[in-house]
Design a protein around this motif. Structure first.
Motif, PDB file in Angstrom:
ATOM      1  N   ALA A 197     -60.941 -19.073 -46.918  1.00 43.82           N
ATOM      2  CA  ALA A 197     -62.052 -18.939 -47.870  1.00 43.82           C
ATOM      3  C   ALA A 197     -63.364 -19.189 -47.148  1.00 43.82           C
ATOM      4  N   LEU A 198     -64.405 -18.475 -47.566  1.00 43.79           N
ATOM      5  CA  LEU A 198     -65.726 -18.694 -46.986  1.00 43.79           C
ATOM      6  C   LEU A 198     -66.576 -19.635 -47.814  1.00 43.79           C
ATOM      7  N   ASP A 199     -66.138 -19.926 -49.044  1.00 38.62           N
ATOM      8  CA  ASP A 199     -66.928 -20.788 -49.921  1.00 38.62           C
ATOM      9  C   ASP A 199     -66.005 -21.381 -50.973  1.00 38.62           C
ATOM     10  N   LEU A 200     -66.326 -22.580 -51.425  1.00 41.29           N
ATOM     11  CA  LEU A 200     -65.602 -23.215 -52.516  1.00 41.29           C
ATOM     12  C   LEU A 200     -66.589 -23.536 -53.631  1.00 41.29           C
ATOM     13  N   GLU A 201     -66.318 -22.997 -54.814  1.00 45.23           N
ATOM     14  CA  GLU A 201     -67.163 -23.273 -55.970  1.00 45.23           C
ATOM     15  C   GLU A 201     -66.493 -24.338 -56.833  1.00 45.23           C
ATOM     16  N   HIS A 202     -67.230 -25.395 -57.158  1.00 48.14           N
ATOM     17  CA  HIS A 202     -66.701 -26.435 -58.033  1.00 48.14           C
ATOM     18  C   HIS A 202     -66.895 -26.004 -59.477  1.00 48.14           C
ATOM     19  N   THR A 203     -65.803 -25.959 -60.220  1.00 46.73           N
ATOM     20  CA  THR A 203     -65.812 -25.498 -61.601  1.00 46.73           C
ATOM     21  C   THR A 203     -65.463 -26.653 -62.543  1.00 46.73           C
ATOM     22  N   ALA A 204     -65.446 -26.352 -63.823  1.00 46.61           N
ATOM     23  CA  ALA A 204     -65.079 -27.369 -64.809  1.00 46.61           C
ATOM     24  C   ALA A 204     -63.631 -27.798 -64.648  1.00 46.61           C
ATOM     25  N   HIS A 205     -62.806 -26.955 -64.026  1.00 49.14           N
ATOM     26  CA  HIS A 205     -61.380 -27.260 -63.885  1.00 49.14           C
ATOM     27  C   HIS A 205     -61.020 -27.815 -62.511  1.00 49.14           C
ATOM     28  N   GLY A 206     -61.702 -27.348 -61.469  1.00 49.98           N
ATOM     29  CA  GLY A 206     -61.357 -27.764 -60.109  1.00 49.98           C
ATOM     30  C   GLY A 206     -62.233 -27.036 -59.109  1.00 49.98           C
ATOM     31  N   VAL A 207     -61.603 -26.262 -58.233  1.00 52.50           N
ATOM     32  CA  VAL A 207     -62.359 -25.488 -57.255  1.00 52.50           C
ATOM     33  C   VAL A 207     -61.876 -24.047 -57.279  1.00 52.50           C
ATOM     34  N   LEU A 208     -62.817 -23.128 -57.072  1.00 54.53           N
ATOM     35  CA  LEU A 208     -62.514 -21.701 -57.044  1.00 54.53           C
ATOM     36  C   LEU A 208     -62.828 -21.181 -55.645  1.00 54.53           C
ATOM     37  N   PRO A 209     -61.815 -20.762 -54.874  1.00 56.64           N
ATOM     38  CA  PRO A 209     -62.090 -20.200 -53.544  1.00 56.64           C
ATOM     39  C   PRO A 209     -62.783 -18.840 -53.659  1.00 56.64           C
ATOM     40  N   HIS A 210     -63.776 -18.643 -52.814  1.00 62.40           N
ATOM     41  CA  HIS A 210     -64.464 -17.357 -52.728  1.00 62.40           C
ATOM     42  C   HIS A 210     -64.309 -16.811 -51.320  1.00 62.40           C
ATOM     43  N   ARG A 211     -64.243 -15.482 -51.221  1.00 64.38           N
ATOM     44  CA  ARG A 211     -64.148 -14.840 -49.909  1.00 64.38           C
ATOM     45  C   ARG A 211     -65.468 -14.218 -49.472  1.00 64.38           C
ATOM     46  N   LEU A 212     -66.500 -14.411 -50.270  1.00 65.28           N
ATOM     47  CA  LEU A 212     -67.871 -14.129 -49.860  1.00 65.28           C
ATOM     48  C   LEU A 212     -68.711 -15.363 -50.154  1.00 65.28           C
ATOM     49  N   PRO A 213     -69.700 -15.656 -49.317  1.00 63.97           N
ATOM     50  CA  PRO A 213     -70.538 -16.829 -49.562  1.00 63.97           C
ATOM     51  C   PRO A 213     -71.441 -16.633 -50.773  1.00 63.97           C
ATOM     52  N   ALA A 214     -71.978 -17.749 -51.281  1.00 65.26           N
ATOM     53  CA  ALA A 214     -72.771 -17.707 -52.506  1.00 65.26           C
ATOM     54  C   ALA A 214     -73.984 -16.781 -52.369  1.00 65.26           C
ATOM     55  N   ARG A 215     -74.626 -16.781 -51.222  1.00 66.85           N
ATOM     56  CA  ARG A 215     -75.819 -15.941 -51.045  1.00 66.85           C
ATOM     57  C   ARG A 215     -75.457 -14.457 -51.159  1.00 66.85           C
ATOM     58  N   ALA A 216     -74.309 -14.088 -50.634  1.00 64.73           N
ATOM     59  CA  ALA A 216     -73.865 -12.701 -50.758  1.00 64.73           C
ATOM     60  C   ALA A 216     -73.571 -12.364 -52.214  1.00 64.73           C
ATOM     61  N   ARG A 217     -72.885 -13.249 -52.901  1.00 66.90           N
ATOM     62  CA  ARG A 217     -72.533 -12.992 -54.302  1.00 66.90           C
ATOM     63  C   ARG A 217     -73.776 -12.845 -55.169  1.00 66.90           C
ATOM     64  N   ALA A 218     -74.839 -13.569 -54.815  1.00 69.62           N
ATOM     65  CA  ALA A 218     -76.070 -13.511 -55.602  1.00 69.62           C
ATOM     66  C   ALA A 218     -76.801 -12.189 -55.437  1.00 69.62           C
ATOM     67  N   GLN A 219     -76.442 -11.415 -54.425  1.00 69.78           N
ATOM     68  CA  GLN A 219     -77.154 -10.171 -54.148  1.00 69.78           C
ATOM     69  C   GLN A 219     -76.504  -8.948 -54.779  1.00 69.78           C
ATOM     70  N   CYS A 220     -75.448  -9.154 -55.543  1.00 68.61           N
ATOM     71  CA  CYS A 220     -74.777  -8.017 -56.182  1.00 68.61           C
ATOM     72  C   CYS A 220     -74.124  -8.481 -57.477  1.00 68.61           C
ATOM     73  N   SER A 221     -74.442  -7.793 -58.568  1.00 66.37           N
ATOM     74  CA  SER A 221     -73.901  -8.183 -59.871  1.00 66.37           C
ATOM     75  C   SER A 221     -72.717  -7.332 -60.293  1.00 66.37           C
ATOM     76  N   ASP A 222     -72.159  -6.553 -59.365  1.00 68.58           N
ATOM     77  CA  ASP A 222     -71.056  -5.653 -59.693  1.00 68.58           C
ATOM     78  C   ASP A 222     -69.807  -6.437 -60.075  1.00 68.58           C
ATOM     79  N   GLY A 223     -69.247  -6.128 -61.225  1.00 64.81           N
ATOM     80  CA  GLY A 223     -68.079  -6.855 -61.705  1.00 64.81           C
ATOM     81  C   GLY A 223     -66.845  -6.642 -60.852  1.00 64.81           C
ATOM     82  N   GLN A 224     -66.667  -5.439 -60.311  1.00 58.51           N
ATOM     83  CA  GLN A 224     -65.514  -5.175 -59.452  1.00 58.51           C
ATOM     84  C   GLN A 224     -65.562  -6.040 -58.209  1.00 58.51           C
ATOM     85  N   LEU A 225     -66.722  -6.143 -57.580  1.00 60.59           N
ATOM     86  CA  LEU A 225     -66.854  -6.992 -56.396  1.00 60.59           C
ATOM     87  C   LEU A 225     -66.597  -8.448 -56.753  1.00 60.59           C
ATOM     88  N   ALA A 226     -67.173  -8.912 -57.873  1.00 58.81           N
ATOM     89  CA  ALA A 226     -66.985 -10.304 -58.271  1.00 58.81           C
ATOM     90  C   ALA A 226     -65.509 -10.627 -58.475  1.00 58.81           C
TER      91      ALA A 226
END
Length: 400
Positions: free
Chosen positions: A26-55
């Protein structure tokens, strides 16, 4: 091993926080209400695209695994999966978790329950409904110190809620293995592979003796600059990019844009990895798009009978105006690598039809016309390992 969903037994459980120390791929770990959500793109990358398929794709943890050393004989992981439901299509099986003990397969299980995401491909809409977490459990592990890996589902968003063992865990020491960073489409993410360790990149990584970071992003290998920067900024010893099918699927760009976009993508990677072996892989054979442009659309006739299949909606005559087909893309990628190679001796090219070509399609056709099945993933992984990691392959270690 005896994997199954279960509640607590008489084990004396130790809960270990889930952090990057025991999570790989994983390139990033997001802390959620339940635990942690692994991401394979960093937060800055995710912020640059709102496409639901990519998310959706980047949050499905292909290649991501819990990895720790322990003498525990029982392991529990509470997870909150998100199941996909496609309107009109057969129900999808639960995502699989693979257990490895000292690098060898030792169990496999799914987790029921969780959230659901209902997708209507005819309208492009999606509805999310919350659901409860479930528990993954493996018992009867060998009573000795060992390295344990739990590979998360390659095709199911997975929040990690808790890790419990009946003995302490610690991070696995660095084994000195090279890191292979790979980017591609849903085929690289795993599409219809049987489980997370049997996607073609995971199989190739195992055969090549390397640590995998898989940035295969279903429907989203689109030469996005933020993906190139993620590849640039991720430490790696070997890099490959498999480009083509999604650009045709989406009918995103013409040849005029494609060629400089590939150059720019490679330039960005080279900013962070100036001399790392870098392999450009063109698309595997996909007959519906070899000479016919996209977009790819669901075959409504097949969908009406409960089968998921795709067809090419473009017109072959549109190639004259620069529309992309797989044949056009393969020729362009070969030219680009040939042009750059004199100044970049560590840049290499692989024709995807060497991984899966006409003879393979005759023997093992793509069930939905786009994605390989489990047996084909194995064949592609074995071929990639042979072509990239052995003999004179671009990922062969020539230092010894």
């Amino acid at each position: 091993m005896n994997p199954r969903n279960a509640t607590h037994t008489t084990h004396h459980w130790i809960t270990t926080p889930i952090s990057s120390d025991i999570l790989r791929g994983a390139l990033d770990l997001e802390h959620t209400a339940h635990g942690v959500l692994p991401h394979r793109l960093p937060a800055r990358a995710r912020a640059q695209c709102s496409d639901g398929q990519l998310a959706m794709a980047e949050a499905q943890p292909s290649g991501v695994r819990l990895a720790f050393r322990t003498r525990a004989t029982a392991v529990e992981v509470d997870t909150l999966p998100t199941k996909r439901i496609y309107v009109g299509a057969p129900a999808r099986p639960d995502g699989m978790y693979d257990l490895l003990v000292d690098g060898r397969p030792a169990g496999r299980a799914g987790v029921a329950g969780g959230n659901t995401l209902t997708i209507d491909m005819t309208t492009g809409t999606a509805e999310h409904r919350p659901g409860p977490p479930g528990t993954l459990r493996f018992t009867s592990l060998p009573d000795r110190v060992k390295d344990v890996e739990i590979w998360l589902p390659h095709n199911e968003t997975t929040e990690l809620v808790a890790l419990r063992t009946d003995a302490p865990v610690e991070a696995v020491p660095d084994r000195g293995r090279k890191v292979w960073l790979h980017h591609g489409s849903s085929i690289s993410q795993g599409s219809d592979a049987a489980s997370p360790t049997t996607t073609w990149p995971a199989l190739a990584a195992s055969l090549g003796g390397v640590e995998l970071i898989n940035l295969g992003l279903g429907g989203s290998a689109l030469l996005d600059p933020f993906t190139a920067r993620a590849l640039r900024d991720t430490p790696a010893d070997l890099i490959s990019i498999k480009i083509g099918i999604n650009l045709v699927n989406t009918d995103l760009m013409r040849l005029r844009a494609f060629t400089p976009a590939v150059h720019g993508f490679l330039d960005t990677i080279r900013d962070g990895h100036p001399s790392t072996p870098l392999l450009v892989v063109s698309p595997i054979l996909c007959p519906i798009h070899e000479d016919t442009p996209g977009p790819s659309v669901p075959d409504l006739t097949a969908l009406s009978t409960g089968r998921l299949r795709f067809r090419a909606a473009g017109d072959p005559a549109e190639r004259a105006s620069g529309k992309l087909t797989l044949g056009v893309i393969r020729d362009a990628l070969a030219r680009i690598v040939e042009q750059r190679a004199p100044e970049d001796p560590n840049l290499h090219h692989l024709d995807g039809r060497d991984l899966y070509g006409e003879a393979d399609f005759a023997e093992m056709p793509l069930p939905d016309q786009l994605h390989p099945d489990a047996a084909t993933h194995r064949r592609i992984g074995e071929r990639f390992a042979e072509l990239a990691f052995t003999a004179n392959g671009p990922f062969t270690d020539h230092s010894s």
